[in-house]
Design a protein around this motif. Structure first.
Motif, mmCIF file in Angstrom:
data_model
loop_
_atom_site.group_PDB
_atom_site.id
_atom_site.type_symbol
_atom_site.label_atom_id
_atom_site.label_comp_id
_atom_site.label_asym_id
_atom_site.label_seq_id
_atom_site.Cartn_x
_atom_site.Cartn_y
_atom_site.Cartn_z
ATOM 1 N N ALA A 56 0.828 -1.203 0.000
ATOM 2 C CA ALA A 56 0.000 0.000 0.000
ATOM 3 C C ALA A 56 0.867 1.259 0.000
ATOM 4 O O ALA A 56 0.580 2.233 -0.705
ATOM 5 C CB ALA A 56 -0.929 -0.002 1.212
ATOM 6 N N LEU A 59 -5.293 5.786 2.272
ATOM 7 C CA LEU A 59 -5.724 4.443 1.841
ATOM 8 C C LEU A 59 -5.970 3.593 3.072
ATOM 9 O O LEU A 59 -5.170 3.612 4.016
ATOM 10 C CB LEU A 59 -4.656 3.790 0.960
ATOM 11 C CG LEU A 59 -4.908 2.350 0.473
ATOM 12 C CD1 LEU A 59 -4.191 2.108 -0.859
ATOM 13 C CD2 LEU A 59 -4.442 1.280 1.474
ATOM 14 N N SER A 94 -7.475 -0.532 3.894
ATOM 15 C CA SER A 94 -7.894 -1.810 3.305
ATOM 16 C C SER A 94 -8.353 -2.737 4.421
ATOM 17 O O SER A 94 -7.658 -2.887 5.440
ATOM 18 C CB SER A 94 -6.699 -2.422 2.551
ATOM 19 O OG SER A 94 -7.085 -3.492 1.741
ATOM 20 N N GLY A 114 -16.933 -1.491 -7.489
ATOM 21 C CA GLY A 114 -16.288 -0.248 -7.083
ATOM 22 C C GLY A 114 -17.104 0.973 -7.426
ATOM 23 O O GLY A 114 -18.160 0.893 -8.059
ATOM 24 N N GLY A 119 -13.007 0.265 -3.902
ATOM 25 C CA GLY A 119 -12.950 -0.973 -4.668
ATOM 26 C C GLY A 119 -13.054 -2.198 -3.773
ATOM 27 O O GLY A 119 -12.474 -2.232 -2.684
ATOM 28 N N THR A 178 -11.153 -1.845 -0.159
ATOM 29 C CA THR A 178 -10.106 -0.830 -0.046
ATOM 30 C C THR A 178 -10.615 0.503 -0.559
ATOM 31 O O THR A 178 -11.213 0.575 -1.636
ATOM 32 C CB THR A 178 -8.853 -1.242 -0.852
ATOM 33 O OG1 THR A 178 -8.416 -2.533 -0.418
ATOM 34 C CG2 THR A 178 -7.735 -0.230 -0.667
ATOM 35 N N VAL A 183 -9.600 4.676 -1.317
ATOM 36 C CA VAL A 183 -8.497 5.618 -1.565
ATOM 37 C C VAL A 183 -9.082 7.011 -1.761
ATOM 38 O O VAL A 183 -10.071 7.190 -2.474
ATOM 39 C CB VAL A 183 -7.682 5.220 -2.819
ATOM 40 C CG1 VAL A 183 -6.528 6.204 -3.035
ATOM 41 C CG2 VAL A 183 -7.162 3.791 -2.713
ATOM 42 N N TRP A 237 -5.286 2.240 -5.952
ATOM 43 C CA TRP A 237 -5.982 0.980 -5.666
ATOM 44 C C TRP A 237 -5.471 -0.117 -6.590
ATOM 45 O O TRP A 237 -5.191 -1.238 -6.148
ATOM 46 C CB TRP A 237 -7.492 1.167 -5.857
ATOM 47 C CG TRP A 237 -8.329 -0.013 -5.454
ATOM 48 C CD1 TRP A 237 -8.920 -0.218 -4.238
ATOM 49 C CD2 TRP A 237 -8.664 -1.156 -6.256
ATOM 50 N NE1 TRP A 237 -9.607 -1.411 -4.238
ATOM 51 C CE2 TRP A 237 -9.460 -2.017 -5.465
ATOM 52 C CE3 TRP A 237 -8.363 -1.540 -7.560
ATOM 53 C CZ2 TRP A 237 -9.957 -3.226 -5.932
ATOM 54 C CZ3 TRP A 237 -8.857 -2.753 -8.029
ATOM 55 C CH2 TRP A 237 -9.641 -3.583 -7.226
ATOM 56 N N TYR A 289 -1.856 -1.202 -5.821
ATOM 57 C CA TYR A 289 -1.876 -1.960 -4.565
ATOM 58 C C TYR A 289 -2.401 -3.376 -4.776
ATOM 59 O O TYR A 289 -1.788 -4.363 -4.327
ATOM 60 C CB TYR A 289 -2.741 -1.206 -3.551
ATOM 61 C CG TYR A 289 -3.145 -1.980 -2.326
ATOM 62 C CD1 TYR A 289 -2.203 -2.436 -1.413
ATOM 63 C CD2 TYR A 289 -4.493 -2.246 -2.064
ATOM 64 C CE1 TYR A 289 -2.584 -3.130 -0.274
ATOM 65 C CE2 TYR A 289 -4.884 -2.931 -0.930
ATOM 66 C CZ TYR A 289 -3.923 -3.381 -0.045
ATOM 67 O OH TYR A 289 -4.302 -4.077 1.078
#
Length: 782
Positions: free
Chosen positions: A339, A441, A443, A680, A695, A702, A704, A731, A734
């Motif tokens: 990330a 970010l 997740s 997403g 997303g 996750t 962003v 995203w 990552y």
């Protein structure tokens, strides 16, 4: 006639002289033995004085039994990696079994060759040091060095040094009686300060070589043992050549005492000095923003969970900087690394494009503001600055403080190529930092609530505001799934149902609109025809979102968001349909995860358990879950969001435009080539101030966010200022890294479909059923 001398007289004189010589010899012998005995007695007396505490307080038996060290609190990731510490002294203790044998061999060979033969004091070494006044080496054993570190400290003059030595000898012999040889070695290596916040062998191994002690190579162990002579003088960051020479001395000692062969020694001496320096300051290392969240969380936990009551009846609390706690967290060190890499890679490229567009902007780094507004931004920044707060605490006046912001000063500033030493005024530094785009970010696993990665910004040392947990920003179109989910849950709509694209006006007083009639516009000027819900969400059509909101009202939409963990205020007005609310990124990920988890909200979890230094459990988290919407409504909402990545603003995750070189392709990074199901939603707010992408795959959600520190810091148009360009690439980068790491097992499967799905999500089947129903209706009408 002369008289003859009598023989008897001469004989008598000789005997007298002999007796006198004998008496003197006896006297000398007696004097020698008296002096020798007195010396022994004096030495014994000196040691007794030391043991009785005449030269200063000596440690009690209990202190020898349990020497007190400040122990760093460890933050341990879900995959067992230490990702950070809280400390006054950055010490993480290890056991003897955690030490490689060649490290122990190097220590003994270099510092105390007869370590296993003496009982704390090396008589031969002491005699040699006394005779040659230390010119051929000292005589401090490992036990003496440990006693000095634990209990005696430094000395200021010769007499103090003598007293200290006597105390060291006494304590060393006591340590030898109290502990095994292996335990003393372990205590010594755990105690020594290798500098650069590397206290103890465990911290030194991580900081200088990026590994655990057990993983140290022979030449690396030799470097650390070499530092034991003087870690300031023989520090690899300051004097690498001197450290390499010292390392080779250690290798020579290992060969001398049989721990290495001559060939092994020679080959190791040829190796260059290689470091993997990983500083562990509070602003260094990985997961810095997350660690700051943990620190804040622990501060509250400590207040509410006292350690106990002391002998004086006072409540004692845990000290996270000294008590050696172990905090087990949900972060996965691998995912956190990916990330941070993805964020840095994209943000560096995005910043280049932003700087390029700002070259001709007279109010850079701001747009669409007046000179007065610019002054207001600077003044607000001055008032909230750490510099002003510090000067106020020093008794400085406001006039003096403001004047200081126009005085040039030396400082280190952030750049994407590394820190820069420069001279500028604090006011200029405010404008310099305002130009940098920020990001966040987070997740999370929807099923468990475990947060696996947390990146609160681009660099914690220079940008400490956390855009995961602290910052609430306008969410734009990423709020639309809540509108659709509420409509689906209440009205049982299908993704294939259609609504008119034409404009809609919400009258004054309706749905909380009190000032003017509200007529939302689309990005496209074409308002003709009908569009399915799936296509409308994919293309983020505002008029259809407004129609859905008009059917159900803003109250149930806000209520759904609250049920999914949103704590920020939500104004229940019509514009909620287009995401006019300000929410935190952490709230958005928790809420979106509800859809991926079949309508069940699971509260995000960051800390799973806390243990004391002995491994006793102090805290164990309890999962918090609640049903929010039906499995069917959740699945249909996810199906709608899959359309975003199949044909909408997130389609660049699949193929994207030409791969030929262009600055846009460098910034956006696509095509990415994902072929697995992805749900997403992108989001872009007014004037491109905020770019979002949320997303999801079945076992990972996750979010962003990317934007400026001020809303007036933004791109000039949506080509680069939209969520699909600002946030989505992070995203994608990552997830690419996560999928490449097969040990993570990030899902590529389809989202789980409920057993009884009454709402049709296949639009071809939906059309067939509608044709059949229309035919039946026609027959009945006939």
């Amino acid at each position: 006639m002369a008289k003859a001398t009598p023989k008897s007289t001469k004989k008598k004189r000789t005997n007298t002289k002999s007796k006198s010589a004998g008496t003197n010899t006896l006297t000398y012998i007696k004097a020698f033995w008296i002096t020798f005995a007195s010396g022994i007695f004096l030495v014994v007396l000196l040691f007794l004085f030391a043991s009785w505490g005449f030269y200063g307080e000596m440690p009690k038996f209990e202190e020898l039994e349990n020497p007190q060290n400040d122990l760093a609190t460890q933050i341990i990731s879900s995959d067992g990696v230490q990702i950070g510490t809280f400390f006054k002294e950055n010490r993480t203790p290890v056991s003897y079994d955690d030490l490689p044998q060649h490290l122990v061999d190097a220590l003994v060979a270099t510092e105390d060759a007869r370590y296993y033969d003496h009982s704390g004091i090396d008589a031969r070494g002491t005699l040699r040091a006394f005779i040659f006044l230390g010119s051929k080496g000292g005589a401090s054993t490992i036990s003496q060095q440990l006693s000095k570190q634990l209990f005696t400290g430094g000395s200021k003059n010769l007499w103090e040094r003598i007293k200290q030595k006597l105390k060291e000898w006494v304590i060393a012999t006591r340590l030898e009686r109290q502990y095994t040889k292996n335990e003393i070695i372990t205590m010594y290596l755990n105690k020594y300060d290798f500098l650069n916040q590397a206290i103890g062998i465990s911290s030194a191994s991580r900081i200088y070589f990026g590994k655990k002690p057990k993983e140290l190579k022979v030449e690396e162990a030799a470097v650390l043992v070499g530092m034991l002579k003087n870690s300031s003088l023989f520090n690899p960051l300051r004097r690498p050549e001197m450290v390499q020479n010292r390392r080779n001395v250690v290798l020579n000692q290992m060969e001398k005492y049989g721990y290495l062969t001559e060939q092994e020694r020679d080959s190791l001496k040829q190796l260059p000095l290689t470091l993997d320096y990983s500083p562990e300051g509070h602003s260094d290392g990985t997961a810095t923003y997350f660690r700051e969240y943990v620190r804040s969380w622990m501060a509250d936990w400590v207040k509410n969970n006292p350690k106990g009551v002391n002998e004086e009846g006072e409540t004692e609390y845990f000290d996270i900087y000294r008590d050696g706690l172990r905090i087990n967290v949900t972060i996965d060190s691998r995912m956190q690394k990916y990330a941070e890499e993805a964020t840095a890679q994209h943000m560096a490229n995005l910043q280049k494009e932003f700087d390029k567009q700002e070259e001709n902007n007279k109010t850079s780094p701001f747009r669409d503001i007046t000179k007065d507004q610019l002054k207001g931004i600077i003044n607000r920044s001055i008032k909230s600055s750490a510099r002003r707060k510090k000067m106020l605490s020093q008794g400085k006046s406001e006039k003096e403080i403001l004047a200081s912001f126009d005085e040039k000063t030396e400082m280190k500033i952030f750049s994407w190529k590394g820190e820069i030493d420069t001279i500028m005024t604090p006011k200029d530094s405010i404008l310099y930092y305002k130009k940098f785009l920020r990001s966040g970010l987070i997740s999370m696993e929807p099923q468990t609530g475990h947060v696996k990665a947390w990146v609160g910004g681009v660099n914690y040392k220079h940008f400490q505001y956390d855009h995961v947990y602290q910052g609430a920003r306008q969410v734009g179109s990423t709020f639309k799934p809540f509108v659709y989910a509420t409509a689906i849950d209440q009205l049982k709509l299908s993704p294939c149902d259609t609504l008119p694209v034409s404009q809609i006006t919400i009258p004054i007083g309706s749905h909380g609109v009190i000032e003017n009639d509200w007529t939302p516009k689309n990005t496209s000027s074409d308002y003709s025809g009908y569009m399915s819900l799936k296509e409308a969400l994919a293309k983020s059509v505002n008029t259809i979102s407004a129609r859905l909101m008009d059917k159900i009202g803003p109250e149930p939409i806000a209520r759904l968001a609250k049920k999914t963990g949103v704590k920020s205020d939500i104004l229940e007005v019509a514009s909620i349909a287009l995401g006019s609310v300000d929410l935190k990124l952490s709230e958005m990920v928790g809420a979106y995860s509800t859809f991926a988890n079949q309508g069940i909200y699971t509260k995000p979890v960051m800390i799973t358990s806390i243990e004391d230094k002995n491994g006793a459990s102090l805290y164990q988290f309890v999962p918090e879950t609640r049903d929010v919407i039906s499995k069917e409504a959740a699945y249909v909402t996810v199906n709608l969001m899959e359309g975003v990545t199949q044909s909408g603003s997130g389609v660049r995750l699949r193929t994207g435009p030409s791969t030929r070189y262009s600055i846009k392709n460098v910034v956006t990074g696509h095509p990415y080539g994902f072929d697995n199901p992805i749900a997403g939603k992108t989001g872009t707010t007014q004037n491109q101030s905020d770019g979002w992408f949320m997303g999801m795959v079945p076992n990972l959600c996750t979010g962003v966010w990317v934007g400026g520190d001020d809303r007036s810091t933004h791109f000039k148009d949506t080509e680069f200022g939209q969520g699909a360009t600002m946030a989505l690439p992070i995203w994608a980068l990552y997830m690419k890294k996560c999928y490449a790491d097969k040990t993570l097992k990030v899902s590529k499967d389809a989202f789980k479909e409920p057993e009884r799905l009454t709402i049709e999500v296949d639009c071809d089947e939906f059309k067939k059923k509608n044709v059949i129903e229309e035919n039946i209706d026609d027959e009945f009408s006939l």
